[in-house]
Each structure stands twice: as structure tokens, then as C-alpha cells.
Design an enzyme around this catalytic site. Structure first.
Site, short mmCIF file in Angstrom:
data_model
loop_
_atom_site.label_atom_id
_atom_site.label_comp_id
_atom_site.label_asym_id
_atom_site.label_seq_id
_atom_site.Cartn_x
_atom_site.Cartn_y
_atom_site.Cartn_z
N GLU A 1 1.02 -1.13 -0.10
CA GLU A 1 0.18 0.03 0.02
C GLU A 1 1.04 1.25 0.05
O GLU A 1 1.94 1.12 0.75
CB GLU A 1 -0.91 0.18 1.40
N TYR B 1 7.54 2.30 -7.80
CA TYR B 1 6.83 1.05 -7.71
C TYR B 1 6.65 0.85 -9.31
O TYR B 1 6.64 -0.16 -9.77
CB TYR B 1 5.78 1.05 -6.68
#
Ligand SMILES: CC(C)(COP(=O)(O)OP(=O)(O)OC[C@H]1O[C@@H](n2cnc3c(N)ncnc32)[C@H](O)[C@@H]1OP(=O)(O)O)[C@@H](O)C(=O)NCCC(=O)NCCS
Length: 144
Positions: A97, A109
Site C-alpha cells: 500500500e 513501484y
């Protein structure tokens, strides 16, 4: 990462985050046997990750690079170490998250191939009595 590393780790954590993990949280994760690895230059902590193993997946709980070492490619090195560990425990997926407004981390990411798979409303405290949304991202781990 060992309990004896936590003074140095907490210094980095508190410099890097508006909402740092506490010593108690780090202690709990170490006692729970979560994977926690540090990247060191001699006696200096450059950064670290903490991740949890699931059935056929891992869940990234914390990745941090010390502010003075940011934008030098170290987060990619740390994420590669995390993926190496994840593959060694035969995980098929990596999950995480990230705060909706954390553009540096989201870029990191995405650069590594993670895709947005969901949104958790009001997941994080924002420090002003409100909550912030989190993006859920995942990566399928190949053999590589
Ligand atoms: C997110 C974080 C770990 C990135 O660490 P880093 O070592 O600076 O990242 P790298 O130098 O390895 O950069 C890798 C990629 O991340 C992205 N990135 C890193 N910092 C960025 C920034 N300030 N703005 C935009 N993209 C950024 C870029 O895509 C970058 O690739 P590029 O250099 O080819 O453009 C670091 O900023 C950090 O520790 N932040 C505070 C803690 C945090 O938010 N952790 C994530 C919680 S989910």
C-alpha cells in the site's frame, strides 16, 4: 535488521517520514519474524525494507531510504533485494500500500513493474485528525 540496529534505523525513519514507525512497531515486526533487511555503507544505514510472508505472496510493509541518500538509485537496490528474498520463499506476488500523495514511492513501484490494483479509503492517518487513501499495488514475481 536486529533489535540492536533500531537506534540507527529509527533516526532514518524519523527523518524520512511525517508519520514514522515507532520503536514498538519495529520491535513487534522483528519479534514476529518478518523479513527486515538493511542496506549499509560501513556503519551508516542507507535504507531498509520490512516485509511479511503470506501463503504465496509477500507484503511490503516499509521501504525507506535515508534522505541524504535519496535519488541515487538505492531504493531500486533495496527493492531488488526484497524481490530476491520473495522469490527465495517461492512467493508469486508482491503487494503493498502507498499513500495516494506519495509520488516518489508510486513512481518507484511503477518503474519496477507494480500495477495499481485497488484503493483503500481512509487507510492512513494524516496527522490532522483526518485519514488519507492508500493505493494498493502488486507485482507478479517471475523466475528472474
Ligand atoms: C520512496 C523512496 C524509498 C525512494 O528512494 P530513492 O532511493 O530516492 O529512489 P531511487 O533513487 O532508487 O529512485 C528510483 C525511482 O523512484 C522514483 N523516484 C524516487 N524519488 C522520486 C521523486 N522525488 N520524485 C519522483 N520520482 C521519484 C523514480 O521513478 C526513480 O527512478 P528515476 O531516478 O529513474 O527517475 C524514498 O523517497 C523514501 O524513502 N521516501 C520516504 C519513505 C517512503 O515514502 N517510503 C515508501 C512508503 S510506501
Amino acid at each position: 535488521m536486529q533489535p540492536s540496529d533500531l537506534d540507527a534505523v529509527l533516526q532514518v525513519e524519523q527523518n524520512a517520514y511525517a508519520h514514522p514507525w515507532t520503536r514498538a512497531v519495529f520491535n513487534d515486526t522483528l519479534q514476529a519474524g518478518y523479513q527486515a533487511q538493511m542496506l549499509m555503507r560501513e556503519h551508516t544505514v542507507i535504507g531498509y525494507f520490512v516485509a511479511m510472508q503470506g501463503v504465496d505472496e509477500v507484503h511490503l510493509l516499509n521501504i525507506t531510504v535515508s534522505p541524504q541518500y535519496q535519488r541515487q538509485g538505492w531504493a531500486v537496490v533495496i527493492m531488488q533485494a526484497m524481490h530476491t528474498w520473495a522469490r527465495s520463499v517461492l512467493a508469486q506476488w508482491s503487494w503493498l500500500e502507498v499513500r495516494l500523495n506519495n509520488a516518489p514511492a508510486i513512481h518507484l513501484y511503477q518503474r519496477l513493474g507494480y500495477e495499481r490494483v485497488g484503493l483503500r479509503k481512509n487507510y492512513y492517518p494524516d496527522g490532522h485528525g483526518r485519514r488519507e487513501d492508500a493505493i494498493v499495488m502488486s507485482l507478479q514475481l517471475g523466475a528472474g
